[in-house]
Design a protein around this motif. Sequence first.
Motif, PDB file in Angstrom:
ATOM      1  N   PHE A  24       0.868  -0.895   0.316  1.00 41.72           N
ATOM      2  CA  PHE A  24      -0.009   0.049  -0.362  1.00 41.72           C
ATOM      3  C   PHE A  24       0.900   1.249   0.041  1.00 41.72           C
ATOM      4  CE2 PHE A  24      -4.064   2.219   0.428  1.00 41.72           C
ATOM      5  CZ  PHE A  24      -4.107   2.721   1.060  1.00 41.72           C
ATOM      6  N   ARG A  25       0.560   2.362  -0.653  1.00 43.57           N
ATOM      7  CA  ARG A  25       1.917   3.683  -0.667  1.00 43.57           C
ATOM      8  C   ARG A  25       3.007   2.937  -1.003  1.00 43.57           C
ATOM      9  NH1 ARG A  25       4.291   6.380   2.159  1.00 43.57           N
ATOM     10  NH2 ARG A  25       3.334   8.634   1.414  1.00 43.57           N
ATOM     11  N   PHE A  47       5.826   9.371   7.503  1.00 41.23           N
ATOM     12  CA  PHE A  47       6.724   8.460   5.871  1.00 41.23           C
ATOM     13  C   PHE A  47       7.927   8.803   5.504  1.00 41.23           C
ATOM     14  CE2 PHE A  47       2.947   6.138   5.262  1.00 41.23           C
ATOM     15  CZ  PHE A  47       2.064   7.072   5.173  1.00 41.23           C
ATOM     16  N   ASN A  81     -13.996   3.744   7.716  1.00 38.45           N
ATOM     17  CA  ASN A  81     -14.530   2.546   6.079  1.00 38.45           C
ATOM     18  C   ASN A  81     -13.705   1.369   5.888  1.00 38.45           C
ATOM     19  OD1 ASN A  81     -12.516   5.024   5.924  1.00 38.45           O
ATOM     20  ND2 ASN A  81     -11.722   3.662   4.299  1.00 38.45           N
ATOM     21  N   THR A  83     -10.502  -0.203   3.622  1.00 40.27           N
ATOM     22  CA  THR A  83      -9.296   0.143   2.683  1.00 40.27           C
ATOM     23  C   THR A  83      -8.905  -0.494   1.851  1.00 40.27           C
ATOM     24  OG1 THR A  83      -8.729   2.092   4.535  1.00 40.27           O
ATOM     25  CG2 THR A  83      -7.273   2.122   2.905  1.00 40.27           C
ATOM     26  N   LYS A 106     -13.044   2.551   0.626  1.00 43.41           N
ATOM     27  CA  LYS A 106     -12.357   3.138  -0.141  1.00 43.41           C
ATOM     28  C   LYS A 106     -11.814   3.224  -0.942  1.00 43.41           C
ATOM     29  CE  LYS A 106      -8.679   6.503   1.385  1.00 43.41           C
ATOM     30  NZ  LYS A 106      -7.363   7.476   1.622  1.00 43.41           N
ATOM     31  N   ASP A 139      -9.774   7.574  -4.476  1.00 44.90           N
ATOM     32  CA  ASP A 139      -8.217   8.331  -4.138  1.00 44.90           C
ATOM     33  C   ASP A 139      -7.723   7.634  -4.580  1.00 44.90           C
ATOM     34  OD1 ASP A 139      -6.498   9.009  -0.688  1.00 44.90           O
ATOM     35  OD2 ASP A 139      -6.680   9.520  -2.715  1.00 44.90           O
ATOM     36  N   ASN A 141      -3.937  10.174  -4.927  1.00 42.96           N
ATOM     37  CA  ASN A 141      -3.245  10.427  -4.338  1.00 42.96           C
ATOM     38  C   ASN A 141      -2.091  11.552  -5.248  1.00 42.96           C
ATOM     39  OD1 ASN A 141      -3.983   7.858  -2.791  1.00 42.96           O
ATOM     40  ND2 ASN A 141      -3.085   9.419  -1.580  1.00 42.96           N
ATOM     41  N   GLU A 165     -11.213  12.057  -4.183  1.00 41.02           N
ATOM     42  CA  GLU A 165     -10.279  12.665  -3.323  1.00 41.02           C
ATOM     43  C   GLU A 165      -8.848  12.638  -3.888  1.00 41.02           C
ATOM     44  OE1 GLU A 165      -9.974  10.052   0.727  1.00 41.02           O
ATOM     45  OE2 GLU A 165      -7.622  10.395   0.708  1.00 41.02           O
ATOM     46  N   ASP A 193      -7.233  16.316   0.189  1.00 40.88           N
ATOM     47  CA  ASP A 193      -6.106  14.907   1.437  1.00 40.88           C
ATOM     48  C   ASP A 193      -4.244  16.041   0.905  1.00 40.88           C
ATOM     49  OD1 ASP A 193      -5.105  11.472   1.981  1.00 40.88           O
ATOM     50  OD2 ASP A 193      -5.392  13.306   2.886  1.00 40.88           O
ATOM     51  N   ARG A 197      -2.711  18.178   3.847  1.00 37.03           N
ATOM     52  CA  ARG A 197      -1.863  17.714   5.509  1.00 37.03           C
ATOM     53  C   ARG A 197      -0.501  17.573   4.582  1.00 37.03           C
ATOM     54  NH1 ARG A 197      -0.309  12.143   3.136  1.00 37.03           N
ATOM     55  NH2 ARG A 197      -1.954  11.490   1.768  1.00 37.03           N
ATOM     56  N   LYS A 217      -6.320  13.883   9.090  1.00 35.08           N
ATOM     57  CA  LYS A 217      -5.004  13.647   9.573  1.00 35.08           C
ATOM     58  C   LYS A 217      -4.322  13.845  10.999  1.00 35.08           C
ATOM     59  CE  LYS A 217      -4.935  10.642   5.495  1.00 35.08           C
ATOM     60  NZ  LYS A 217      -4.428  10.468   4.748  1.00 35.08           N
ATOM     61  N   SER A 241      -9.682  10.976   9.376  1.00 36.07           N
ATOM     62  CA  SER A 241      -8.493   9.306   8.433  1.00 36.07           C
ATOM     63  C   SER A 241      -7.703   9.262   9.303  1.00 36.07           C
ATOM     64  CB  SER A 241      -8.434   9.927   6.668  1.00 36.07           C
ATOM     65  OG  SER A 241      -7.671   8.721   6.656  1.00 36.07           O
ATOM     66  N   SER A 242      -6.090   8.867   8.941  1.00 36.79           N
ATOM     67  CA  SER A 242      -4.873   7.607   9.412  1.00 36.79           C
ATOM     68  C   SER A 242      -4.099   7.693   8.146  1.00 36.79           C
ATOM     69  CB  SER A 242      -5.684   6.782   9.883  1.00 36.79           C
ATOM     70  OG  SER A 242      -5.857   5.922   9.788  1.00 36.79           O
ATOM     71  N   GLY A 268     -11.652   7.120   7.520  1.00 35.44           N
ATOM     72  CA  GLY A 268     -10.242   6.696   7.358  1.00 35.44           C
ATOM     73  C   GLY A 268      -9.375   5.776   8.965  1.00 35.44           C
ATOM     74  N   THR A 271      -7.737   0.620   9.256  1.00 39.93           N
ATOM     75  CA  THR A 271      -6.519   0.134   8.550  1.00 39.93           C
ATOM     76  C   THR A 271      -5.487  -0.101   9.454  1.00 39.93           C
ATOM     77  OG1 THR A 271      -5.007   1.812   9.623  1.00 39.93           O
ATOM     78  CG2 THR A 271      -5.978   2.047   6.804  1.00 39.93           C
TER      79      THR A 271
HETATM   80  O1  LIG Z   1      -8.398   6.272   3.966  1.00 39.31           O
HETATM   81  C1  LIG Z   1      -8.425   5.421   4.632  1.00 39.31           C
HETATM   82  O2  LIG Z   1      -9.171   4.638   4.089  1.00 39.31           O
HETATM   83  C2  LIG Z   1      -6.959   4.947   4.925  1.00 39.31           C
HETATM   84  C3  LIG Z   1      -6.295   5.838   5.035  1.00 39.31           C
HETATM   85  C4  LIG Z   1      -5.416   5.943   3.736  1.00 39.31           C
HETATM   86  O3  LIG Z   1      -6.065   5.391   2.682  1.00 39.31           O
HETATM   87  C5  LIG Z   1      -4.569   6.931   3.588  1.00 39.31           C
HETATM   88  C6  LIG Z   1      -3.225   7.015   4.045  1.00 39.31           C
HETATM   89  C7  LIG Z   1      -2.071   7.863   4.194  1.00 39.31           C
HETATM   90  C8  LIG Z   1      -1.629   7.912   2.697  1.00 39.31           C
HETATM   91  C9  LIG Z   1      -2.269   7.514   1.616  1.00 39.31           C
HETATM   92  O4  LIG Z   1      -1.933   6.368   1.302  1.00 39.31           O
HETATM   93  C10 LIG Z   1      -3.596   6.985   1.665  1.00 39.31           C
HETATM   94  C11 LIG Z   1      -4.220   8.270   1.368  1.00 39.31           C
HETATM   95  O5  LIG Z   1      -3.816   9.231   1.183  1.00 39.31           O
HETATM   96  O6  LIG Z   1      -5.621   8.841   2.379  1.00 39.31           O
END
Ligand SMILES: O=C(O)CCC(=O)C1=CC=C[C@@H](O)[C@@H]1C(=O)O
Length: 331
Positions: A24-25, A47, A81, A83, A106, A139, A141, A165, A193, A197, A217, A241-242, A268, A271
């Motif tokens: 993830f990411r 991160f 939600n 993820t 999401k 999302d 990103n 998003e 988002d 942030r 967040k 979210s987180s 969010g 997770t």
């Molecule tokens: O919002 C959610 O369902 C969980 C958190 C999440 O999606 C993310 C957390 C941190 C960075 C990204 O990868 C992503 C986001 O962009 O919201």
Amino acid sequence: MPFPALDDLLRDAHVVSLPLRDRFRGVDHREALLVEGPRGWTEFSPFLEYDDAEASAWLRATIDFGWGPEPRALRDRVAVNATLPAVDAGDVPRILRRYPGCRTVKVKVAERGQSLADDVARVRAAREFIGDEGRVRIDANTNWSVDETLAALTELAPFGLEYVEQPVPTVAELAEVRRRIADTSLGVRVAADESVRKAADPLAVARAGAADLLVVKAQPLGGVTAALGIVAEAGLPVVVSSAIDTSVGLAMGAFLAASVPVLEHDCGLGTAAMLTADVAREPLLPRDGGVDVRRIDVDVDLLREHAAENARRRWWFERVRASYELLAAGS
Ligand SMILES: O=C(O)CCC(=O)C1=CC=C[C@@H](O)[C@@H]1C(=O)O
Ligand SMILES: [Mg+2]
């Protein structure tokens, strides 16, 4: 906010490395520094690629949650939600079953190296799993252009989207996406988002009228108290979210969600389900569609079991020192 000495932050700090169930990411494990303050356990986990200036906002959150005042909680449980990482459509049910009772999904889209067809298949599978009553948000990103966003929404909006998003990188492009959507019958709302942030001014996107909702967040925005200030000033609906935190960081997010005056969108904060290991015998896993608002009882044996290598521990300690110096200098 009481400001602990650097030694108080580092003396008994632990650094863990927790594998993710699915990439993830761009990462397959999550490193985090955990320390117990007078208010309870807290987390520092910006991160890896973030610089010290950005990481210092996360450290402010760490200190606020471990040493600062307890925010006034308006609720003791929050809906979360599911993820969904950028996985093949065939993997969607396996992953969504980890979020029992969740009514919102999401979906990660616009993953580098994938196609819009991959996103359509994944969103279709999510909608089929969650049913017509469920909510689906996507999302990107920042990975689309304005034109790519409109093209993607033309294919994805028919599945019923709660919002898109951060489809594009900048505030100006977000405003252009909203204008272009308004000229169509797509009816998709835009959530900001990264423009919140990662911005010098988290409210610039709201002031520019470039989003319908803000994603907030706790760690990136400097903690619960600071994030509540942004919510109060924004004048927009918010989604809490987180940042793929351990259960400790997710608890920080749950306290934020518990203190937000109006909470109309699932958070969010589910997770912990993405982690193959955590730092508590009772991790903050989503159950019946939500999580409890509670401090985490960290298990020191788990911290030792999942301890990061010494070189990584030293890297995180150095990162705390650098971020701490920026905070102490008032930056
Ligand atoms: O919002 C959610 O369902 C969980 C958190 C999440 O999606 C993310 C957390 C941190 C960075 C990204 O990868 C992503 C986001 O962009 O919201
Ligand atoms: Mg996002």
